[in-house]
Write an enzyme that holds these catalytic residues in place. Structure first.
Site, PDB file in Angstrom:
ATOM      1  N   ARG A  61       0.822  -1.206   0.000  1.00 23.88           N
ATOM      2  CA  ARG A  61       0.000   0.000   0.000  1.00 23.88           C
ATOM      3  C   ARG A  61       0.863   1.266   0.000  1.00 23.88           C
ATOM      4  O   ARG A  61       0.523   2.275  -0.619  1.00 23.88           O
ATOM      5  CB  ARG A  61      -0.922  -0.007   1.224  1.00 23.88           C
ATOM      6  CG  ARG A  61      -1.857   1.169   1.285  1.00 23.88           C
ATOM      7  CD  ARG A  61      -3.005   0.904   2.244  1.00 23.88           C
ATOM      8  NE  ARG A  61      -3.902   2.046   2.334  1.00 23.88           N
ATOM      9  CZ  ARG A  61      -4.030   2.796   3.425  1.00 23.88           C
ATOM     10  NH1 ARG A  61      -3.332   2.537   4.509  1.00 23.88           N
ATOM     11  NH2 ARG A  61      -4.869   3.811   3.425  1.00 23.88           N
ATOM     12  N   HIS A  65       0.487   4.374  -2.591  1.00 22.81           N
ATOM     13  CA  HIS A  65       0.320   5.774  -2.180  1.00 22.81           C
ATOM     14  C   HIS A  65       1.467   6.642  -2.679  1.00 22.81           C
ATOM     15  O   HIS A  65       1.280   7.804  -3.011  1.00 22.81           O
ATOM     16  CB  HIS A  65       0.187   5.874  -0.657  1.00 22.81           C
ATOM     17  CG  HIS A  65      -1.187   5.549  -0.166  1.00 22.81           C
ATOM     18  ND1 HIS A  65      -1.816   6.243   0.837  1.00 22.81           N
ATOM     19  CD2 HIS A  65      -2.066   4.603  -0.548  1.00 22.81           C
ATOM     20  CE1 HIS A  65      -3.025   5.744   1.048  1.00 22.81           C
ATOM     21  NE2 HIS A  65      -3.199   4.733   0.229  1.00 22.81           N
ATOM     22  N   ASN A  93      -3.759   8.718   5.176  1.00 23.39           N
ATOM     23  CA  ASN A  93      -2.552   8.019   5.660  1.00 23.39           C
ATOM     24  C   ASN A  93      -2.902   6.859   6.579  1.00 23.39           C
ATOM     25  O   ASN A  93      -2.031   6.105   6.982  1.00 23.39           O
ATOM     26  CB  ASN A  93      -1.607   8.988   6.389  1.00 23.39           C
ATOM     27  CG  ASN A  93      -2.043   9.286   7.819  1.00 23.39           C
ATOM     28  OD1 ASN A  93      -3.100   8.863   8.264  1.00 23.39           O
ATOM     29  ND2 ASN A  93      -1.221  10.035   8.535  1.00 23.39           N
ATOM     30  N   HIS A 192      -6.059  -5.981  -2.520  1.00 27.78           N
ATOM     31  CA  HIS A 192      -6.886  -6.089  -1.312  1.00 27.78           C
ATOM     32  C   HIS A 192      -7.125  -7.554  -0.920  1.00 27.78           C
ATOM     33  O   HIS A 192      -7.951  -7.833  -0.059  1.00 27.78           O
ATOM     34  CB  HIS A 192      -8.211  -5.339  -1.501  1.00 27.78           C
ATOM     35  CG  HIS A 192      -8.035  -3.848  -1.484  1.00 27.78           C
ATOM     36  ND1 HIS A 192      -9.069  -2.959  -1.693  1.00 27.78           N
ATOM     37  CD2 HIS A 192      -6.932  -3.078  -1.264  1.00 27.78           C
ATOM     38  CE1 HIS A 192      -8.604  -1.713  -1.610  1.00 27.78           C
ATOM     39  NE2 HIS A 192      -7.310  -1.751  -1.359  1.00 27.78           N
TER      40      HIS A 192
END
Ligand code: HEM
Ligand code: NAG
Ligand code: NAG
Ligand code: NAG
Ligand code: NAG
Ligand code: NAG
Ligand code: NAG
Ligand code: NAG
Ligand code: NAG
Ligand code: NAG
Length: 324
Positions: A61, A65, A93, A192
């Site tokens: 992740r 990001h 975040n 996911h």
């Protein structure tokens, strides 16, 4: 050698034109300048994962990001300064982690070849290596040669990181702005298959979907009942649930199986079934070998978003601050 010079030339021309910089990444960029770079990233990452099985999700992740804000330039690693609030302090975040692993790798790399390996490449490699630990082999190829940016703004995280409340149209737009297709959207959402989510990002689906105290009708009712035992109210901001129930530590294609049973955790997951094209892609990904092959390709597209190469940017000495 000839191809290398040609590639370098193409890179220089492209970077002068400020286009297609992703094309300048390549396999084993550090083979001459820091021979043990990739092995070092792998060894240190595996050491951390062996004592913390939740880590692959964190590092995967983190890479996502990083890439969605100003390209994969390590900007997600920068600390806030007196003058600006950094990406890592922005609202999306939530549970970003793994910074200590990146710092550990960087410290070691600065010992063996100072000033050579970028933080952005470490993030990309560590994401791959952490997920690959489960298989004891590399699950996708990582091209390297990224350089580090020197700007990190919370406001840009807010506007570029897709929210779990998006519908298909807005998800597609969010990915298209990064040059990613609906294929990439469906395939990368398969990330996911590992990790967790916080209750407050889904409890509207359980308790107040349209503001009438109702449940999201597209959510599997058995699963909704289970989720209500975990996420007990709209105000719960701390409880976490597995995204891929019962196999949230295993990287596999279960995400798509679960999606088909209307058990996607977020609205953004469920949204993939609401469009004819994306729904068809979900069906194609039910086979884990297909998923692995395609994930490899889409990760390469994601890993090339807006990268700095050649002489752009810098090689940070410490991943959390720009060089002074
Ligand atoms: C399609 C748009 C996406 C949305 C809306 C989205 C949203 C989210 C949200 C809300 C969480 C939960 C964070 C938390 O509650 O702590 C999450 C977790 C996660 N996301 Fe995504 N995500 C998307 C795409 C991606 C992509 C492209 C990747 C990587 C390739 C990714 C990898 C992950 C991972 C591994 C986790 C688990 C993190 C953990 O266990 O701490 N996501 N995502
Ligand atoms: C990585 O780990 C392997 C296996 O433990 C070891 O043989 C190798 O020397 C290590 N490499 C580096 C660069 O640390
Ligand atoms: C960046 O912030 C983290 C956490 O607040 C801190 O531990 C770290 O020392 C900071 N980095 C630098 C170089 O100051
Ligand atoms: C913050 O901004 C002030 C004024 O613009 C400048 O003098 C200072 O160097 C900046 N500090 C940092 C850490 O960027
Ligand atoms: C997330 O941002 C908040 C401030 O908005 C900050 O206190 C927290 O440390 C950040 N979390 C991480 C993992 O950086
Ligand atoms: C990833 O894709 C590349 C190019 O398509 C291929 O050469 C490579 O073998 C694949 N790697 C894995 C681990 O599947
Ligand atoms: C998707 O969300 C956007 C922004 O909230 C909204 O304008 C649009 O009508 C929604 N589309 C569908 C099909 O619900
Ligand atoms: C449900 O949503 C409606 C409309 O947004 C709001 O007025 C109501 O207070 C919410 N209910 C709860 C329990 O938060
Ligand atoms: C709901 O989930 C269960 C498994 O938990 C599954 O057997 C069932 O088919 C699902 N229902 C729908 C409508 O997808
Ligand atoms: C950031 O890097 C660019 C070059 O990539 C440089 O022109 C600029 O001055 C740098 N800004 C700061 C604040 O260091």
């Amino acid at each position: 050698m000839k191809t290398n010079i040609l590639l370098l030339f193409v890179c220089i021309v492209f970077s002068l034109l400020s286009v297609g910089q992703g094309d300048c990444l390549r396999m084993n960029f550090y083979s001459h300048t820091c021979r043990l770079a990739e092995e070092t990233v792998k060894n240190i990452t595996w050491k951390h994962v062996s004592s913390n099985p939740a880590l692959p999700a964190k590092l995967l992740r983190l890479h996502f990001h990083d890439c969605f804000v100003r390209g994969c330039d390590g900007s997600v690693l920068l600390n806030s300064t007196a003058n600006s609030t950094a990406e890592k302090d922005a609202i999306p975040n939530l549970s970003l982690a793994g910074f200590d692993v990146i710092d550990d790798v960087k410290t070691q790399l600065e010992k063996i070849c100072p000033g050579v390996v970028s933080c952005a490449d470490i993030v990309s490699l560590a994401a791959r290596d952490s997920v690959s630990f489960q298989f004891k082999r590399s699950m996708w190829e990582v091209l390297t040669g990224r350089r580090d940016g020197n700007v990190s703004l919370a406001s840009e995280a807010l506007s570029n990181i897709p929210s779990p409340f998006l519908n298909f149209t807005t998800l597609e737009q969010s990915f298209a702005r990064k040059g990613l297709t609906v294929h990439d959207l469906v395939i990368l959402s398969g990330a996911h298959t590992i990790g967790i989510g916080h209750c407050n990002l889904l409890s509207n689906r359980l308790y107040n979907f349209t503001g009438k105290g109702d449940t999201d009708p597209t959510l599997n009712s058995t699963y909704a009942a289970f989720l209500r035992t975990k996420c007990q109210s709209l105000s719960d901001t701390t409880t976490i649930v597995e995204m891929d129930p019962k196999s949230s530590l295993s990287f596999d294609s279960d995400y798509y199986t679960i999606l088909k049973q209307h058990m996607g955790l977020f609205q953004s997951d469920a949204a993939l079934l609401t469009n004819k094209d994306s729904s068809k892609i979900v069906d194609e990904l039910l086979d884990s070998n297909d998923f692995f092959i395609k994930f490899n390709k889409s990760m390469n597209s994601m890993g090339a978003i807006g990268v700095l190469t050649g002489s752009s940017g810098e090689i940070r000495k410490k991943c959390s601050v720009v060089n002074s």
